[in-house]
Design a protein around this motif. Structure first.
Motif, mmCIF file in Angstrom:
data_model
loop_
_atom_site.group_PDB
_atom_site.id
_atom_site.type_symbol
_atom_site.label_atom_id
_atom_site.label_comp_id
_atom_site.label_asym_id
_atom_site.label_seq_id
_atom_site.Cartn_x
_atom_site.Cartn_y
_atom_site.Cartn_z
ATOM 1 N N LEU A 9 41.001 33.166 -15.473
ATOM 2 C CA LEU A 9 40.058 32.077 -15.251
ATOM 3 C C LEU A 9 40.758 30.762 -14.903
ATOM 4 C CD1 LEU A 9 37.173 30.989 -15.242
ATOM 5 C CD2 LEU A 9 37.416 30.575 -17.696
ATOM 6 N N SER A 10 41.825 30.441 -15.589
ATOM 7 C CA SER A 10 42.443 29.119 -15.434
ATOM 8 C C SER A 10 43.104 28.882 -14.079
ATOM 9 C CB SER A 10 43.459 28.875 -16.550
ATOM 10 O OG SER A 10 44.516 29.816 -16.467
ATOM 11 N N LEU A 15 45.699 39.569 -13.255
ATOM 12 C CA LEU A 15 46.054 40.018 -14.599
ATOM 13 C C LEU A 15 45.815 41.513 -14.720
ATOM 14 C CD1 LEU A 15 44.360 37.335 -16.875
ATOM 15 C CD2 LEU A 15 46.753 37.467 -16.195
ATOM 16 N N TYR A 16 46.529 42.114 -15.663
ATOM 17 C CA TYR A 16 46.338 43.523 -16.013
ATOM 18 C C TYR A 16 46.189 43.616 -17.523
ATOM 19 C CZ TYR A 16 48.017 44.129 -11.314
ATOM 20 O OH TYR A 16 48.158 44.040 -9.949
ATOM 21 N N ASP A 50 36.571 34.022 -20.802
ATOM 22 C CA ASP A 50 37.445 32.851 -20.810
ATOM 23 C C ASP A 50 38.836 33.178 -20.273
ATOM 24 O OD1 ASP A 50 37.631 34.500 -23.166
ATOM 25 O OD2 ASP A 50 38.953 32.979 -24.037
ATOM 26 N N LEU A 51 39.150 34.473 -20.154
ATOM 27 C CA LEU A 51 40.451 34.914 -19.651
ATOM 28 C C LEU A 51 40.306 35.841 -18.454
ATOM 29 C CD1 LEU A 51 43.529 35.045 -19.898
ATOM 30 C CD2 LEU A 51 43.229 36.863 -21.590
ATOM 31 N N PHE A 52 39.531 36.906 -18.606
ATOM 32 C CA PHE A 52 39.408 37.934 -17.568
ATOM 33 C C PHE A 52 38.171 37.694 -16.705
ATOM 34 C CE2 PHE A 52 41.733 40.069 -21.024
ATOM 35 C CZ PHE A 52 42.811 40.591 -20.322
#
Length: 93
Positions: A9-10, A15-16, A50-52
């Protein structure tokens, strides 16, 4: 086997899904998941927006993306395709 991939997200980086549900930027560190593990990981990643961002599963074979999306996933795993060779981009050769 499958790996779970998404964007962070940022900053939009690829990403994995890694050990213990931790995010990793390296395909080599992604967990290989069977069908049951893959569905569980997908649900867990979807619960962490918030991350993925937009997590999904990719077929892998011998450590490389396979199937119909293999070329797209190869490009995603190796980084941006612009900025390295364009003379009008700051820092380009």
């Amino acid at each position: 086997m499958k790996v779970l991939t998404a964007n962070r997200l940022s900053d939009g980086r690829v990403l994995y899904w890694g050990l213990q549900g931790m995010a990793t930027e390296r395909l080599a560190e992604a967990l290989w998941l069977d069908d049951t593990e893959a569905e569980s990981a997908l649900a867990s990643a979807a619960a962490r927006p918030d991350l993925f961002v937009n997590p999904y599963l990719v077929e892998v074979n011998a450590g490389e993306p396979s199937g119909r999306d293999r070329f797209k996933e190869f490009i995603r795993s190796t980084g941006p395709t612009v900025g390295h060779s364009r003379p009008d981009v700051e820092g380009a050769a």
